[in-house]
Design a protein around this motif. Sequence first.
Motif, PDB file in Angstrom:
ATOM      1  N   ILE A   1       0.854  -1.190   0.000  1.00 18.77           N
ATOM      2  CA  ILE A   1       0.000   0.000   0.000  1.00 18.77           C
ATOM      3  C   ILE A   1       0.887   1.236   0.000  1.00 18.77           C
ATOM      4  O   ILE A   1       1.724   1.418   0.885  1.00 18.77           O
ATOM      5  N   THR A   2       0.734   2.083  -0.984  1.00 15.63           N
ATOM      6  CA  THR A   2       1.518   3.315  -1.064  1.00 15.63           C
ATOM      7  C   THR A   2       0.712   4.471  -0.495  1.00 15.63           C
ATOM      8  O   THR A   2      -0.496   4.383  -0.319  1.00 15.63           O
ATOM      9  N   GLY A   3       1.390   5.556  -0.220  1.00 15.04           N
ATOM     10  CA  GLY A   3       0.709   6.722   0.331  1.00 15.04           C
ATOM     11  C   GLY A   3       1.412   7.253   1.562  1.00 15.04           C
ATOM     12  O   GLY A   3       2.629   7.076   1.731  1.00 15.04           O
ATOM     13  N   ASN A   4       0.649   7.873   2.448  1.00 14.39           N
ATOM     14  CA  ASN A   4       1.237   8.531   3.602  1.00 14.39           C
ATOM     15  C   ASN A   4       1.900   7.557   4.576  1.00 14.39           C
ATOM     16  O   ASN A   4       2.810   7.932   5.308  1.00 14.39           O
ATOM     17  N   ASP A   5       1.436   6.299   4.617  1.00 18.41           N
ATOM     18  CA  ASP A   5       1.998   5.333   5.555  1.00 18.41           C
ATOM     19  C   ASP A   5       3.120   4.505   4.949  1.00 18.41           C
ATOM     20  O   ASP A   5       3.607   3.566   5.573  1.00 18.41           O
ATOM     21  N   SER A   6       3.557   4.826   3.748  1.00 16.65           N
ATOM     22  CA  SER A   6       4.610   4.069   3.105  1.00 16.65           C
ATOM     23  C   SER A   6       5.928   4.204   3.851  1.00 16.65           C
ATOM     24  O   SER A   6       6.313   5.305   4.276  1.00 16.65           O
TER      25      SER A   6
END
Length: 504
Positions: free
Chosen positions: A161-166
């Motif tokens: 999962i990519t995004g802010n929690d990467s």
Amino acid sequence: MFPRRCRNLVFGFELIGAGVLHGKRILWTFLEIKGERMEMRNKFRKSTTLRCDSQSKCLISVVIGSLMVCILLLSLLSPTSRKNEMGQGIQIRTSHHLHLRELQEVEEENIQIPPPHKRPRRAPKRRPKRMTPLIDEFLDEDSQLRRKFFPDHKTFIDPMITGNDSMFYYPGRVWLDTEGNPIQAHGGGVIFDERSETYYWYGEYKDGPTYHAHEKGAARVDIIGIGCYSSKDLWSWKNEGIVLAAEETDETHDLHKSNVLERPKVIYNSRTGKYVMWMHIDNVNYTKASVGVAISDYPNGPFHYLQSKRPHGFDSRDMTIFKDDNGTAYLIYSSQGNSELHVGPLSEDYLDVTNVARRVLIGQHREAPALFKHKGTYYMITSGCTGWAPNEALAHAAESIMGPWETIGNPCIGENKMFRLATFLSQSTFVIPLPSSYPNLFIFMADRWNPADLRDSRYVWLPLMVGGLVDQPLDYNFRFPLWSRVSIYWHRKWRLPQGWNSLK
């Protein structure tokens, strides 16, 4: 030459002494005017000058005196500095202005321990009195804090999962591999393979039911094998499969599923071109107490099991191996009923121990050793011996890996006091050094064991840094140098600095 800090401290100490002497002169003048006890003036007055028979003796006296003052003041300032640091909260400090991104300060989290459960009048107590309330709750399967210790699977870490929690580590959460399955690599270690420019993580594959072999036996999972995972960034891990499998039929084999296989560690031998795995081999009653050895031509296996033995003729349980800068490898293991550690070099092919060994930390009852090296000094993190229950970690330092080793205190910083005294409810297993561009930064690897369901044990990876004064006064005995502090910082969420990986 003394460090500037020591010279300033000595100079300040001399100024204080001069002020005291000046005060004495005023007092004596007052007594002289009053005419009281005139004969006492010369009897108790001390000279303000150094009397030396020669210039060399005078210089030696000054040097020795200055050293004594430096040692005294450093020992006094060490606990004071620690109190000031803890009072102001956690601050990451390095000489290279290294700042870990998104490090959350969780200095004193308000954890409410629920009241004890009511028990029948004649029922035995569930846990020994020595357990702290926090650890008692941790071991209680019905605890109201269970979700805090083992967060719900819905909060898993998914590298796809990519995004802010990467790229963020969440210690204690379920960690998925690139195929979406929980990583099974407990009690393990990580190597960086220079040939493939890849990190490999080896650990116990515990994806089986937890049970007790007999009434007094510890919680266990049948041997499945050693899992291996590969990564380019230490965050997203590809499952390479089981690289050393259990023996299903031969009950006399060390790796029969009814036995114990723990704490695998792998190093590469550049002379033979082999990857060598060492591990703790035991029977269900933990009376075999041996080490096992396996080899492979590739980092992702398969590994071929060779043999087991008691190193140097002693019992061996929790263990690790360490490869030094010059290529010499060492075995470090708990022995003598876990009351001490033994350290000894391996043979040139890494397949056996030599006849040289040293006993260290005698009588301290430490296990789960995790070693690393920083600026020529050897450091080691260990845990106490309390089975699956967490306890207080200790850091140790030495100029030589063969010892003597000196204990320098609890390295854990942050969270509340009970968490620090329980190593954030985990146990040490390995320390990963990062590339040379970040010389003070390491990753502390630990396991948060779940004795009720060992397959659901979690990983606690946290930033570890070296620098500053140790966190407790040392017993100074003129054996220099003074060790640097080892600090493991608790964070609910953190990630490595962007661009840390020199491979990209």
